[in-house]
Design a protein around this motif. Structure first.
Motif, PDB file in Angstrom:
ATOM      1  N   ASP A   1       1.021  -1.336  -0.014  1.00  0.00           N
ATOM      2  CA  ASP A   1      -0.069   0.082  -0.094  1.00  0.00           C
ATOM      3  C   ASP A   1       0.851   1.233  -0.009  1.00  0.00           C
ATOM      4  O   ASP A   1       0.648   2.319  -0.807  1.00  0.00           O
ATOM      5  CB  ASP A   1      -0.964   0.005   1.120  1.00  0.00           C
TER       6      ASP A   1
ATOM      7  N   TYR B   1       2.274   1.792  -3.334  1.00  0.00           N
ATOM      8  CA  TYR B   1       1.078   2.448  -4.105  1.00  0.00           C
ATOM      9  C   TYR B   1       0.866   3.811  -4.007  1.00  0.00           C
ATOM     10  O   TYR B   1       0.452   4.496  -5.082  1.00  0.00           O
ATOM     11  CB  TYR B   1      -0.046   1.517  -3.799  1.00  0.00           C
TER      12      TYR B   1
ATOM     13  N   ARG C   1      -0.283   4.002 -11.087  1.00  0.00           N
ATOM     14  CA  ARG C   1      -1.063   3.085 -10.421  1.00  0.00           C
ATOM     15  C   ARG C   1      -2.118   2.441 -11.383  1.00  0.00           C
ATOM     16  O   ARG C   1      -2.360   1.145 -11.289  1.00  0.00           O
ATOM     17  CB  ARG C   1      -2.069   3.656  -9.175  1.00  0.00           C
TER      18      ARG C   1
ATOM     19  N   ALA D   1      -1.684  -1.785 -12.158  1.00  0.00           N
ATOM     20  CA  ALA D   1      -2.894  -2.483 -12.042  1.00  0.00           C
ATOM     21  C   ALA D   1      -3.193  -3.536 -13.452  1.00  0.00           C
ATOM     22  O   ALA D   1      -3.503  -4.420 -13.733  1.00  0.00           O
ATOM     23  CB  ALA D   1      -4.357  -1.924 -11.671  1.00  0.00           C
TER      24      ALA D   1
ATOM     25  N   ARG E   1      -6.222  -4.360  -7.306  1.00  0.00           N
ATOM     26  CA  ARG E   1      -6.582  -3.200  -7.423  1.00  0.00           C
ATOM     27  C   ARG E   1      -7.320  -2.919  -8.992  1.00  0.00           C
ATOM     28  O   ARG E   1      -8.175  -2.221  -8.901  1.00  0.00           O
ATOM     29  CB  ARG E   1      -5.089  -2.043  -7.593  1.00  0.00           C
TER      30      ARG E   1
END
Length: 761
Positions: free
Chosen positions: A248, A251, A259, A263, A328
């Protein structure tokens, strides 16, 4: 615990550079390596080694104050803090460790440049998921912990001692003092470490779970890693207490578009190249032109790993990072859309490969398909998991026919095709093409009845829809079945029909394939002149396109007939030329036939010991393929005659001894023997300065292993299959008495050091 090489490298880098940054994915152990390095270097810095922990710092304006606090600098003047810090360090021979710079990248870069410019004896060691980007900065990207053990193998294999397993053992013993790695649980422990990508933090969090789980239970639950791996030490940073919290943190350091790319890239398996990323990951806020910059940013932030291959660069996500990205992506509600884009990209790749495979780029395209095998498999699974997409998967599987045949994926290819054919049963051009494609796989697997049934249906569809190319291929493979069933006259008629059809449709692939088989069939009937003429026509077709694979098989067929005419020397040259190409492509089917024919030639030349040994080498290849003389069963009588004559002349015991010598040879040794090349072990020793037991190819692979290359990278570098690389590494370990890649690397270094010492004396 481990990291000896990295520790030495940090020391070396700090000796030549004043600014060194350790980068790597979160949880890989950057902080630990930095602090260990600082501890070992204390004596080199008389004015001190200072650790500045930046992880908790949220306000950039407090950076200099925090550095001063860490260095215990007390100043009550009204001077600016930076001026005070510079004044303190100006004449100091010190090392400052800036730990966790990624969220203060700009501020840390400015501070480091200022301090280094003002303090000539200062060194800075930083840890960050992204480089600071200042002048003179040297970087060391920290890989996950080694999953291979070092040391020397004894007669009884000791439990593995890889860095990853050592760490797991240490942390496990902290919660279960009696825990040890034994022969019984070694494989399970190694599996846990491997599934966790060798990430130290993940391994530590996993070991804690032994409070309530056995190692086997832990391995079974490891796929649910983000929920399982919690409850780390309260003494460490909050984000280091769970694997999810750690990722996290990575991220949150990414921009919104970074991001999104992370993903979307999670749908890839086994890595991706820039072209694939641009096509699959662009759109909805990310233009194709921006993808390269976003990938560069994610490489800098240690989300993507860059891997260089001949002529291209690929990018990979550790499985833990990929799984996080998939979650995600699922949260965004776009999983199906991106998976479809992924499928579309690899569907198009397979279709282009089918068109490009008959030509000068053939080897490169087959190598590319092998490199993308994991993604091709993922794309096929997507197709066959949705009834509406099965026909697309059916066509894709057929397009990959030569990928299945020229590699070790033949059985897998047939499974995909069988599954797709069972799900999409409507008459169509795609089904007709898939049926005749799959029939070839069945013929090679010595399953002519299944092949015949598929060809019958393919022919019916072809006649109903007027598909001339389909009927041409049905004729070729029906002819193969007729040859298996000893109906040579029918086979020749079918092959001639196939040649006519493929000539009229302008299909050089089908024409070359039919000519190979027709030449063999005419040779089988004893029409030498016609067999040679047809074979030469096949060579001309291939040469017109710069094609190599069909040409090598045509050369094999011509070699059989030239041998039958009594010109053993010319036949040997033909078979060896064919074998060299098949070796470069690592085509086990072609290699097996070449070795067989060379054995038959040797027997007629009264070289019976060589014939027996070649038969043993061929036997090893046929075991890998799964069927002897696969797809060329009508030639079996030559094999039987060779075996009978050789055993009769040598005697059963001597024949068996030579045969076993051949079957016991390593793969590359066997091919070199067939090609009558210099003794591989002797050639290898020239490069290592001693009497090396390895073949030249094994030596080459051992050196790549020592350089840290993975199996996939080695396969791409040498243009061979990953499975072949794995086989070579297993042979290397068996021959040297090792059980790990680390031992191979150490052995290579010892050999090279010995060679250098010998030359200097």
């Amino acid at each position: 615990m481990g990291r000896r090489q990295e520790l030495a490298e940090v020391r070396r880098m700090l000796s030549v550079s004043r600014m060194v940054t350790l980068t790597g994915v979160g949880g890989v152990g950057k902080t630990r390596l930095a602090t260990r390095s600082a501890t070992t270097l204390r004596r080199a810095f008389p004015d001190g080694v200072w650790l500045v922990e930046l992880a908790y710092l949220e306000k950039p304006e407090l950076l200099i104050t925090l550095v001063m606090e860490a260095m215990e600098i007390r100043d009550h003047s009204s001077r600016p803090p930076l001026e005070v810090l510079v004044g303190h360090l100006r004449d100091k021979q010190a090392l400052v460790v800036l730990d966790n710079c990624e969220h203060l990248l700009y501020e840390c870069a400015v501070l480091a440049e200022t301090l280094l410019r003002s303090a000539p004896e200062l060194r800075i060691l930083a840890t960050s998921r992204q480089i600071l980007g200042i002048a003179g900065e040297q970087t060391l990207t920290l890989p996950p912990l080694s999953l291979d053990s070092g040391g020397t193998r004894t007669a009884v294999r000791a439990p593995a001692t890889s860095d990853a397993v050592q760490l797991f053992t240490e942390r496990a013993q902290a919660v279960v003092p009696e825990f040890t790695v034994t022969q019984e649980n070694q494989e399970t422990v190694e599996g846990i470490c491997r599934r966790l990508d060798g990430l130290p933090l993940a391994i530590e969090l996993a070991a804690v779970r032994l409070r309530v789980l056995s190692v086997q239970q832990l391995l079974e639950r490891i796929d649910d890693r983000f929920r399982l791996l919690t409850g780390g030490s309260r003494a460490v940073l909050p984000r280091h207490q769970t694997l999810r919290a750690l990722i996290d943190w990575s991220y949150t350091l990414c921009t919104e578009r970074e991001r999104a790319l992370w993903a979307r890239a999670s749908v890839f398996s086994g890595g991706l190249d820039l072209e694939a990323a641009e096509e699959v990951c662009s759109g909805d806020g990310i233009t194709g032109a921006e993808v390269v910059e976003l990938i560069a940013a994610l490489v800098e932030k240690s989300i993507f790993t860059r891997e260089e291959y001949p002529g291209t660069v690929r990018f990979r996500l550790l499985e833990t990072i990929r799984q996080y990205g998939r979650e995600r992506l699922a949260e965004s509600g776009r999983t199906a859309e991106i998976q479809r884009r992924h499928r579309d990209h690899y569907r198009a790749l397979a279709a282009e490969a089918r068109v490009r495979l008959f030509g000068a780029d053939q080897v490169a395209w087959l190598g590319r398909l092998q490199m993308e095998h994991a993604n091709l498999r993922t794309a096929l699974e997507y197709c066959l998991s949705d009834p509406a997409e099965v026909r697309v998967g059916l066509g894709m599987g057929a397009d990959l026919l030569y990928h299945w045949i020229t590699s070790y994926y033949l059985a897998e290819g047939r499974r995909w095709m069988d599954r797709a054919l069972a799900s999409d049963t409507g008459p169509s051009e795609v089904r007709a093409r898939a049926l005749w494609s799959n029939s070839w796989l069945a013929i090679i697997q010595a399953d002519p009845d299944a092949a015949a049934a598929m060809l019958e249906e393919s022919k019916a569809i072809g006649e109903k829809l007027g598909l001339e190319p389909v009927l041409g291929y049905v004729a070729v493979f029906s002819g193969m079945i007729a040859m298996v069933r000893d109906d040579t006259e029918t086979a020749i008629a079918l092959y001639e029909d196939a040649v006519r059809r493929h000539t009229s449709t302008g299909d050089p692939v089908g024409r070359a394939l039919a000519l190979i088989r027709l030449s063999l069939a005419q040779s089988f009937l004893g029409d030498s002149a016609l067999a040679i003429s047809i074979g030469e026509e096949g060579i001309a077709v291939c040469d017109a396109y710069g094609e190599g694979w069909h040409r090598s098989y045509t050369m094999m067929a011509l070699g059989v007939e030239v041998w039958r005419q009594g010109d053993a020397a010319r036949a040997t040259k033909m078979e060896q030329e064919s074998l060299r190409f098949n070796r470069s492509l690592d085509d086990p089917l072609g290699i097996g036939v070449n070795l067989e024919v060379l054995a038959w030639i040797a027997a007629t030349e009264r070289q019976y010991a060589r014939a027996a040994r070649l038969l043993g080498i061929a036997e090893t290849v046929w075991k890998a393929v799964g069927a002897p003389l696969s797809g060329y069963g009508h030639l079996a009588h030559y094999h039987d005659e060779c075996v009978d004559d050789t055993r009769r002349v040598l005697g059963p015991a001597a024949y068996l001894a030579e045969f076993e010598q051949g079957s016991d040879l390593r793969y590359e040794d066997g091919l070199a023997y067939g090609l009558e090349e210099p003794a591989p072990a002797a050639a290898a020793s020239q490069g290592t300065g001693g009497s090396s037991p390895l073949t030249p190819r094994e030596t080459e692979i051992a050196r790549l292993v020592a350089q840290g290359a993975r199996n996939k990278g080695i396969a791409a570098t040498l243009v061979i299959s990953q499975r072949t690389v794995e086989g070579h590494i297993e042979h290397i370990m068996n021959k040297l008495g090792f059980n790990s890649r680390a031992q191979i690397a150490a052995w290579v270094r010892e050999q090279e050091h010995g060679a250098g010492a010998g030359s200097s004396g």
